[in-house]
Motif scaffolding. Structure first.
Motif, PDB file in Angstrom:
ATOM      1  N   TYR A 132       0.799  -1.223   0.000  1.00 20.89           N
ATOM      2  CA  TYR A 132       0.000   0.000   0.000  1.00 20.89           C
ATOM      3  C   TYR A 132       0.834   1.276   0.000  1.00 20.89           C
ATOM      4  O   TYR A 132       0.344   2.346   0.354  1.00 20.89           O
ATOM      5  CB  TYR A 132      -0.981  -0.026   1.184  1.00 20.89           C
ATOM      6  CG  TYR A 132      -1.968  -1.165   1.024  1.00 20.89           C
ATOM      7  CD1 TYR A 132      -3.131  -1.006   0.284  1.00 20.89           C
ATOM      8  CD2 TYR A 132      -1.683  -2.422   1.546  1.00 20.89           C
ATOM      9  CE1 TYR A 132      -4.005  -2.062   0.085  1.00 20.89           C
ATOM     10  CE2 TYR A 132      -2.542  -3.492   1.361  1.00 20.89           C
ATOM     11  CZ  TYR A 132      -3.700  -3.301   0.625  1.00 20.89           C
ATOM     12  OH  TYR A 132      -4.555  -4.360   0.415  1.00 20.89           O
ATOM     13  N   GLY A 133       2.106   1.146  -0.387  1.00 18.89           N
ATOM     14  CA  GLY A 133       2.847   2.363  -0.696  1.00 18.89           C
ATOM     15  C   GLY A 133       3.990   2.750   0.207  1.00 18.89           C
ATOM     16  O   GLY A 133       4.619   3.781  -0.021  1.00 18.89           O
ATOM     17  N   VAL A 134       4.276   1.981   1.268  1.00 19.99           N
ATOM     18  CA  VAL A 134       5.415   2.325   2.109  1.00 19.99           C
ATOM     19  C   VAL A 134       6.464   1.209   2.071  1.00 19.99           C
ATOM     20  O   VAL A 134       6.122   0.040   1.936  1.00 19.99           O
ATOM     21  CB  VAL A 134       5.006   2.583   3.586  1.00 19.99           C
ATOM     22  CG1 VAL A 134       4.227   3.871   3.706  1.00 19.99           C
ATOM     23  CG2 VAL A 134       4.212   1.415   4.144  1.00 19.99           C
ATOM     24  N   PRO A 135       7.751   1.560   2.175  1.00 19.70           N
ATOM     25  CA  PRO A 135       8.801   0.540   2.130  1.00 19.70           C
ATOM     26  C   PRO A 135       8.992  -0.143   3.487  1.00 19.70           C
ATOM     27  O   PRO A 135       9.998   0.036   4.167  1.00 19.70           O
ATOM     28  CB  PRO A 135      10.043   1.338   1.702  1.00 19.70           C
ATOM     29  CG  PRO A 135       9.799   2.704   2.245  1.00 19.70           C
ATOM     30  CD  PRO A 135       8.313   2.925   2.189  1.00 19.70           C
ATOM     31  N   GLN A 136       7.993  -0.915   3.893  1.00 17.03           N
ATOM     32  CA  GLN A 136       8.034  -1.632   5.165  1.00 17.03           C
ATOM     33  C   GLN A 136       7.203  -2.905   5.053  1.00 17.03           C
ATOM     34  O   GLN A 136       6.026  -2.866   4.676  1.00 17.03           O
ATOM     35  CB  GLN A 136       7.475  -0.767   6.310  1.00 17.03           C
ATOM     36  CG  GLN A 136       7.506  -1.490   7.649  1.00 17.03           C
ATOM     37  CD  GLN A 136       6.750  -0.769   8.754  1.00 17.03           C
ATOM     38  OE1 GLN A 136       6.821  -1.132   9.922  1.00 17.03           O
ATOM     39  NE2 GLN A 136       6.010   0.270   8.405  1.00 17.03           N
TER      40      GLN A 136
END
Length: 340
Positions: free
Chosen positions: A152-156
């Motif tokens: 959903y768009g975060v690098p985690q």
């Protein structure tokens, strides 16, 4: 109801990640609760309100009316007293009980809960079964799915279960992952001018590099040292953890992430204020949520509620037309103009 403007309460509020997600789709927070005073300090700096304290001590009837209940509740082991079964015993000793009692008294149209993915398998699935059963017993239609923040768009890589419920028979599907082009990379979120205080000592850096699984891994990367001592690089962060060691994750095996980077890894905007020291921000972001995941779920919930309302209005309108048609064609029907 107009779902362009709705109200919600923010339980186990932390630093407001869930609140940000639901404000993004038109929601207004009318009550918040958080036990940790340091988190309250950060919350107040950003939302200009100090959350109420321990939710276990707050009567449900004192909470303002609201449309949606939100809560990233802590998961404690469920306790069944003796061999007794039933409502009170199954939920004794857990903070889920407080969500349940508020839902029972306030009867909001919907709720969204967030928890660790292990909730599904905890105690061989019994814990989640109890939670779902009790929510359904209150009359809610319940949906649950594990979502990964990476999608959903975060690098985690952060997998969390999202539990959504509606009082009405609302049809709901969890949001699809966003396009790759819309996902932020490490390069997008890393700061360029970083103070020396974030850099680790040479002996730590060399030790990490010596144990790095792929010594030719392209930068930037974030490495994660696991329990066995092996050091694995990734183009994203492993899940932030509140109680992790100081060097749990390192950027390029050189330095710790800054406060702003920790917030960016969770998808918080750069306008978000930092008012507590590094160690506390580290704990607070580890306890928080990936904001873009919550935004996607919030948007899907509101879309589903709007679609349900539109379908109900259409159904009621058609029913009224049919009723009126039958009345006109009733031989005993007398038009008003013929009644003196």
């Amino acid at each position: 109801m107009n779902w362009n403007n709705f109200t919600f309460i923010d339980l186990f509020a932390g630093i407001g990640g869930i609140r940000l997600g639901f404000e993004s789709v038109g929601g207004k927070c009318v009550f918040s609760s958080e036990f940790d005073e340091d988190a309250c300090k950060t919350y107040e700096a950003n939302f200009h309100e100090h959350p109420a304290g321990d939710i276990t001590k707050i009567p449900a009837w004192t909470i303002p009316d609201f449309d949606i209940l939100l809560g990233g509740f802590p998961c404690q082991a469920f306790s069944i007293i003796g061999k007794k079964e039933g409502f009170a015993n199954e939920t004794c000793g857990t903070l889920f009980f407080d969500i349940e009692r508020i839902l029972k008294i306030k009867r909001p149209k919907a709720f969204m809960l967030e928890n660790v993915r292990n909730l599904v398998s905890h105690d061989n699935g019994k814990t989640f079964h109890v939670i779902r059963t009790h929510l359904e017993a209150l009359g809610y239609h319940v949906y649950a799915q594990v979502l990964n923040a990476l999608d959903y768009g975060v690098p985690q890589k952060r997998e969390r279960i999202i539990i959504v419920g509606f009082l009405d028979d609302v049809k709901f599907e969890f949001p699809e992952p966003v396009e790759l082009s819309e996902r932020k990379t490490l390069s997008d979120i890393l700061e360029t001018d970083v103070d020396e205080k974030y850099y680790v000592r040479d002996e730590i850096r060399l030790s990490r590099l010596e144990r790095l699984k792929d010594k030719n891994y392209p930068k930037p990367y974030i490495s994660h040292e696991n329990m066995s001592g092996s050091n694995t690089p990734h183009p994203y962060s492993s899940a932030l953890r509140a109680g992790a060691s100081a060097n749990y994750i390192l950027i390029n095996d050189e330095r710790r992430p800054t406060e702003r980077e920790l917030l960016r890894i969770q998808g918080f905007p750069d306008t978000y204020k930092i008012v507590v020291p590094y160690g506390k921000i580290k704990k607070q972001t580890g306890n928080s949520v990936a904001v873009p995941v919550i935004k996607a779920v919030a948007k899907q919930m509101i879309t589903s509620l709007k679609e349900y309302n539109a379908a109900e209005e259409k159904k009621n309108g058609n029913a009224a037309k049919i009723k009126g048609f039958k009345a006109v064609n009733n031989p005993d029907y007398i038009p008003l103009e013929y009644i003196s």
